[in-house]
Every structure is written in structure tokens, then in C-alpha cells.
Design a protein around this motif. Structure first.
Motif, PDB file in Angstrom:
ATOM      1  N   ASN A  27     -92.764 -59.304  10.782  1.00 43.00           N
ATOM      2  CA  ASN A  27     -93.528 -60.528  10.563  1.00 43.00           C
ATOM      3  C   ASN A  27     -93.293 -61.506  11.705  1.00 43.00           C
ATOM      4  O   ASN A  27     -92.140 -61.797  12.050  1.00 43.00           O
ATOM      5  CB  ASN A  27     -93.111 -61.206   9.256  1.00 43.00           C
ATOM      6  CG  ASN A  27     -93.750 -60.582   8.040  1.00 43.00           C
ATOM      7  OD1 ASN A  27     -94.882 -60.100   8.105  1.00 43.00           O
ATOM      8  ND2 ASN A  27     -93.042 -60.565   6.921  1.00 43.00           N
ATOM      9  N   PHE A  28     -94.378 -61.995  12.292  1.00 40.24           N
ATOM     10  CA  PHE A  28     -94.278 -63.130  13.198  1.00 40.24           C
ATOM     11  C   PHE A  28     -94.451 -64.391  12.347  1.00 40.24           C
ATOM     12  O   PHE A  28     -95.543 -64.644  11.826  1.00 40.24           O
ATOM     13  CB  PHE A  28     -95.360 -63.073  14.284  1.00 40.24           C
ATOM     14  CG  PHE A  28     -95.085 -62.084  15.377  1.00 40.24           C
ATOM     15  CD1 PHE A  28     -94.320 -62.451  16.476  1.00 40.24           C
ATOM     16  CD2 PHE A  28     -95.584 -60.794  15.305  1.00 40.24           C
ATOM     17  CE1 PHE A  28     -94.056 -61.540  17.488  1.00 40.24           C
ATOM     18  CE2 PHE A  28     -95.320 -59.880  16.314  1.00 40.24           C
ATOM     19  CZ  PHE A  28     -94.553 -60.255  17.408  1.00 40.24           C
ATOM     20  N   GLU A  29     -93.379 -65.139  12.190  1.00 40.33           N
ATOM     21  CA  GLU A  29     -93.425 -66.353  11.368  1.00 40.33           C
ATOM     22  C   GLU A  29     -93.895 -67.514  12.244  1.00 40.33           C
ATOM     23  O   GLU A  29     -93.216 -67.892  13.212  1.00 40.33           O
ATOM     24  CB  GLU A  29     -92.037 -66.658  10.792  1.00 40.33           C
ATOM     25  CG  GLU A  29     -91.477 -65.561   9.898  1.00 40.33           C
ATOM     26  CD  GLU A  29     -92.196 -65.481   8.552  1.00 40.33           C
ATOM     27  OE1 GLU A  29     -92.935 -66.434   8.211  1.00 40.33           O
ATOM     28  OE2 GLU A  29     -92.044 -64.453   7.861  1.00 40.33           O
ATOM     29  N   CYS A  30     -95.043 -68.074  11.897  1.00 38.19           N
ATOM     30  CA  CYS A  30     -95.624 -69.154  12.704  1.00 38.19           C
ATOM     31  C   CYS A  30     -95.485 -70.486  11.975  1.00 38.19           C
ATOM     32  O   CYS A  30     -95.773 -70.574  10.773  1.00 38.19           O
ATOM     33  CB  CYS A  30     -97.099 -68.880  12.979  1.00 38.19           C
ATOM     34  SG  CYS A  30     -97.420 -67.250  13.678  1.00 38.19           S
ATOM     35  N   ASP A  63    -101.433 -75.220  11.469  1.00 35.65           N
ATOM     36  CA  ASP A  63    -101.577 -76.230  10.412  1.00 35.65           C
ATOM     37  C   ASP A  63    -100.524 -76.097   9.323  1.00 35.65           C
ATOM     38  O   ASP A  63    -100.073 -77.094   8.756  1.00 35.65           O
ATOM     39  CB  ASP A  63    -102.981 -76.139   9.796  1.00 35.65           C
ATOM     40  CG  ASP A  63    -104.066 -76.444  10.828  1.00 35.65           C
ATOM     41  OD1 ASP A  63    -103.753 -77.169  11.794  1.00 35.65           O
ATOM     42  OD2 ASP A  63    -105.200 -75.945  10.693  1.00 35.65           O
ATOM     43  N   ARG A  64    -100.138 -74.881   9.043  1.00 32.03           N
ATOM     44  CA  ARG A  64     -99.118 -74.693   8.006  1.00 32.03           C
ATOM     45  C   ARG A  64     -98.348 -73.407   8.315  1.00 32.03           C
ATOM     46  O   ARG A  64     -98.863 -72.522   9.017  1.00 32.03           O
ATOM     47  CB  ARG A  64     -99.764 -74.604   6.624  1.00 32.03           C
ATOM     48  CG  ARG A  64    -100.634 -73.379   6.413  1.00 32.03           C
ATOM     49  CD  ARG A  64    -101.163 -73.295   4.983  1.00 32.03           C
ATOM     50  NE  ARG A  64    -101.910 -72.060   4.742  1.00 32.03           N
ATOM     51  CZ  ARG A  64    -101.344 -70.901   4.421  1.00 32.03           C
ATOM     52  NH1 ARG A  64    -100.025 -70.795   4.334  1.00 32.03           N
ATOM     53  NH2 ARG A  64    -102.096 -69.829   4.198  1.00 32.03           N
ATOM     54  N   PRO A  65     -97.126 -73.273   7.805  1.00 35.70           N
ATOM     55  CA  PRO A  65     -96.351 -72.053   8.062  1.00 35.70           C
ATOM     56  C   PRO A  65     -97.075 -70.821   7.521  1.00 35.70           C
ATOM     57  O   PRO A  65     -97.595 -70.825   6.399  1.00 35.70           O
ATOM     58  CB  PRO A  65     -95.041 -72.294   7.297  1.00 35.70           C
ATOM     59  CG  PRO A  65     -94.936 -73.774   7.193  1.00 35.70           C
ATOM     60  CD  PRO A  65     -96.340 -74.277   7.068  1.00 35.70           C
ATOM     61  N   MET A  66     -97.130 -69.778   8.336  1.00 35.16           N
ATOM     62  CA  MET A  66     -97.817 -68.554   7.926  1.00 35.16           C
ATOM     63  C   MET A  66     -97.189 -67.330   8.594  1.00 35.16           C
ATOM     64  O   MET A  66     -96.816 -67.373   9.774  1.00 35.16           O
ATOM     65  CB  MET A  66     -99.316 -68.630   8.271  1.00 35.16           C
ATOM     66  CG  MET A  66     -99.607 -68.885   9.737  1.00 35.16           C
ATOM     67  SD  MET A  66    -101.355 -69.230  10.078  1.00 35.16           S
ATOM     68  CE  MET A  66    -102.131 -67.736   9.538  1.00 35.16           C
ATOM     69  N   PRO A  67     -97.042 -66.219   7.856  1.00 37.36           N
ATOM     70  CA  PRO A  67     -96.520 -64.978   8.449  1.00 37.36           C
ATOM     71  C   PRO A  67     -97.665 -64.101   8.950  1.00 37.36           C
ATOM     72  O   PRO A  67     -98.736 -64.023   8.339  1.00 37.36           O
ATOM     73  CB  PRO A  67     -95.802 -64.314   7.269  1.00 37.36           C
ATOM     74  CG  PRO A  67     -96.565 -64.775   6.064  1.00 37.36           C
ATOM     75  CD  PRO A  67     -97.156 -66.122   6.387  1.00 37.36           C
ATOM     76  N   LEU A  68     -97.434 -63.464  10.070  1.00 37.93           N
ATOM     77  CA  LEU A  68     -98.397 -62.495  10.613  1.00 37.93           C
ATOM     78  C   LEU A  68     -97.697 -61.134  10.643  1.00 37.93           C
ATOM     79  O   LEU A  68     -96.870 -60.859  11.528  1.00 37.93           O
ATOM     80  CB  LEU A  68     -98.846 -62.886  12.017  1.00 37.93           C
ATOM     81  CG  LEU A  68     -99.506 -64.259  12.190  1.00 37.93           C
ATOM     82  CD1 LEU A  68     -99.794 -64.529  13.663  1.00 37.93           C
ATOM     83  CD2 LEU A  68    -100.792 -64.358  11.372  1.00 37.93           C
TER      84      LEU A  68
END
Length: 365
Positions: A27-30, A63-68
Motif C-alpha cells: 500500500n502506498f499511503e497518501c 484531500d484526505r488520507p488514502m491507500p493505493l
């Protein structure tokens, strides 16, 4: 909504090449601070931690934390479609299952767009405790790569020992043994003192010339006049014409002390420029080093050791060889060690850092 614009695709390509053999899916945590990746290999012996700071991107918005969740081998294939100097734009909508990558060529109107399917990866983020390491070794990443590559031909493990003598890499194989010692380098100090000495010599020479000018008087003027005539001959002017030589002499005398001082200053300034030439070359190399990510700005061929306590640990060479692939990102690597604690191998580069943690071998395990 995520939108990140990176100036060079080469950064991402090198990053993926360095970790794809250790980790398959991650997961790339953005978030608003940047993009982070943290994952362990299948055997749970090594952990990789990547951080790309938001400030390292030309434009960054999250805009908000999201996993890729991505398959790293698939992402590597998509990135291979970009040239190293292409601008990369990464986009992902909220709760989207598609990651968009756009490559913009610098020298043409070529724009390539690729969509990649995202994955749902259930992975827990591990808390990495802050550790005060007993030994810290800063060395050229190319040297580290060469050492682990060479020793991996001999055996499966390497013993890394840090002492007052230096840092020693030892590998024992069935057919041969290897032992490499790196001593702390004093290149930076020597370069600095050499430069200072040359500058002092130049200043001393200048003072001697000024003293000689006061004592020499007419002899100095004659020498300068002869030099001036020689320069005129080289440039093709006719010095033997009637009256011109006398005019030159009168003009020289009319200038008086000011003319002499001006020529002396020109001469001494040339000497000043020539004196620290070698040091300047090294300083440029040093500045480049700092730009590439070495915070301390050491010369790339130097080794620095900070030691609080003698450390002696054994690690798997297979993992270290994988770690060393990150040398394409940075010219400098840091090895941080404490007894009975995982080794930290850290590479700092312009956009962030990549860190590897490797558990030591205990006994015959």
C-alpha cells in the motif's frame, strides 16, 4: 482526490527497481505530507520504509488520507513506458479502483496515459521505534554495493564489525573467505587544510612582492616596462616606431604608484584564483553530494564512523545485495547498528528517503 506531479520519472523507476524483489504487493499511503510505503518481505526478516515528501513534488494535492494498493511488478512495467526525464502525473479519485499515470515528454508534445488497477491489500502498519544506535557508518553507496556483491560470491552471510579500527566486513564460504576493512577517512580535513595553506602562501607571496616594489624602485619599473613591451610585440603593435616608446614611458611614469598598484592587484588576484583550484573542484563535488541527499555534505569517497560501543553482527548477504540497488537513488548510504537490534540501511535523496531494516542472524539460524 490525489494529484502528484513529479519532475522526473527516473526517481520512481529506481525506487520500484530497488524494492520490487523484496515486496510483491504493498500500500502506498497518501496524505497531505506525502506518500509513504511500509512493507515486510514474505519471510518477515526485512522491512522496507519509503517516504516521498510532498515538498519533493512539483505539485502535490491530497484531500484526505488514502491507500493505493498496487502490485509492484505491474507498476514497474507501467513505469518502464516512461523515459527517465518525463514528467509523471499520478492521479487517483477518492475510493477509486484505478490509478492513472500520465507521462509528459520534455522536448516534444508527447503525452502518454496509463490506467492501472488498484488492489485491496490488508496490511498493518508497523510502528518503528526510535532507536539510539551504538554505531553509525556513512560511506559511498557504490562502495557498499561492491562489498556486498563481492562477498556474496563467497558465502551467504556477512559479519559486520564496527570498532575504533574501522568497519570490517567478513564472509566465510566453503571455498574461500573474504575480509574487507574500511578505515575512517580524513579527506575532508586534508582538502580543507591544503586549500587554506595555498591561500596563505598566495597572500604571503603578494606581501613579498609589495615589499619588493617599495625597495626595488626603478628596477621594478624597468622590469614592468620590458614586460609591457613584450606584450605589445605579441599583439602585433610596432614598439620600435619613433616617439612611441618614449610616450609609453611617460605614460607609465605619469600613472605613478597607482598604476603599479593596479597591475600588482591584477597579478595577485590571478594568483589567488589559481591557488585554490584543486580545492574548488572538490568543493563542487561536495556541493553536488549535499544536493543529492547527504545532509552532512561529505565527499562521496569518504567514510565516517560514529561509534559509542563496539558492534559485531551477522546478516544475510542476499538481503544486503537487494538493499544496495538503492545506490542509484543516492551516492551515500548510512549503516546504523546496535547489538541484537535490526540493522538500518538508509538512503536519503532529494524527494525523501528509503530505509531498510534487517534482523541479524543468531547462531546457525
Amino acid at each position: 482526490m490525489l494529484e502528484a506531479r513529479l519532475n522526473e520519472a527516473a526517481i520512481l523507476k529506481r525506487l520500484l527497481e530497488a524494492i520490487k524483489e523484496l515486496v510483491a504487493d504493498a500500500n502506498f499511503e497518501c496524505n497531505e505530507e506525502g506518500i509513504n510505503l511500509q512493507a515486510m518481505d514474505n519471510s518477515h526478516v526485512a522491512l522496507v520504509s519509503v517516504k516521498l515528501d510532498a515538498t519533493g513534488f512539483k505539485r502535490y494535492r491530497c484531500d484526505r488520507p488514502m491507500p493505493l494498493g498496487v502490485n509492484l511488478n505491474s507498476l514497474t512495467k507501467v513505469l518502464k513506458c516512461a523515459k527517465d526525464d518525463d514528467v509523471v502525473i499520478i492521479k487517483a479519485a477518492d475510493d477509486a479502483d484505478i490509478l492513472s499515470l500520465t507521462y509528459e515528454a520534455r522536448n516534444s508534445d508527447r503525452i502518454a496515459e496509463y490506467d492501472m488497477k488498484l488492489m485491496d491489500i490488508d496490511a498493518d502498519t508497523l510502528g518503528i521505534p526510535d532507536t539510539d544506535y551504538d554505531a553509525r557508518v556513512t560511506m559511498p553507496s557504490s562502495e557498499f554495493s561492491r562489498i556486498v556483491r563481492d562477498l556474496s560470491q563467497l558465502g551467504e552471510s556477512v559479519r559486520i564489525e564496527v570498532s575504533k579500527e574501522g568497519v570490517r566486513f567478513v564472509s566465510e564460504g566453503e571455498a574461500a573467505n573474504g575480509n574487507i576493512l574500511l578505515k575512517q577517512s580524513e579527506i575532508t580535513t586534508k582538502a580543507g587544510s591544503s586549500s587554506t595553506k595555498k591561500e596563505e602562501d598566495a597572500d604571503e607571496e603578494e606581501e613579498n612582492e609589495e615589499d619588493g616594489e617599495d625597495e626595488g624602485g626603478d628596477g621594478k619599473k624597468k622590469a614592468k616596462k620590458a614586460k609591457k613591451e613584450k606584450v605589445k610585440k605579441e599583439t602585433g603593435e610596432d614598439v620600435s616606431m619613433n616617439g612611441e616608446e618614449e610616450d609609453d614611458e611617460e605614460e607609465f611614469k605619469a600613472d605613478g604608484e597607482d598604476g603599479e598598484e593596479e597591475q600588482e592587484e591584477d597579478s595577485s588576484s590571478k594568483k589567488r584564483k589559481k591557488a585554490p583550484a584543486k580545492a574548488t573542484g572538490k568543493a563542487t563535488k561536495k556541493a553536488k553530494k549535499s544536493k543529492d541527499g547527504d545532509d552532512d555534505g561529505d565527499l562521496p569517497d569518504g567514510v565516517r564512523i560514529e561509534l559509542n560501543q563496539h558492534v559485531n553482527l551477522t546478516f544475510s548477504l542476499k538481503y544486503l545485495v537487494n538493499f544496495s540497488k538503492s545506490s542509484s537513488l543516492s551516492n551515500v548510504v548510512q549503516l546504523m547498528m546496535s547489538n541484537d537490534v535490526p540493522l538500518l540501511v538508509s538512503y536519503e535523496f532529494g524527494q525523501g528517503h528509503i530505509r531498510y531494516y534487517l534482523a541479524p542472524k543468531i547462531g546457525d539460524d
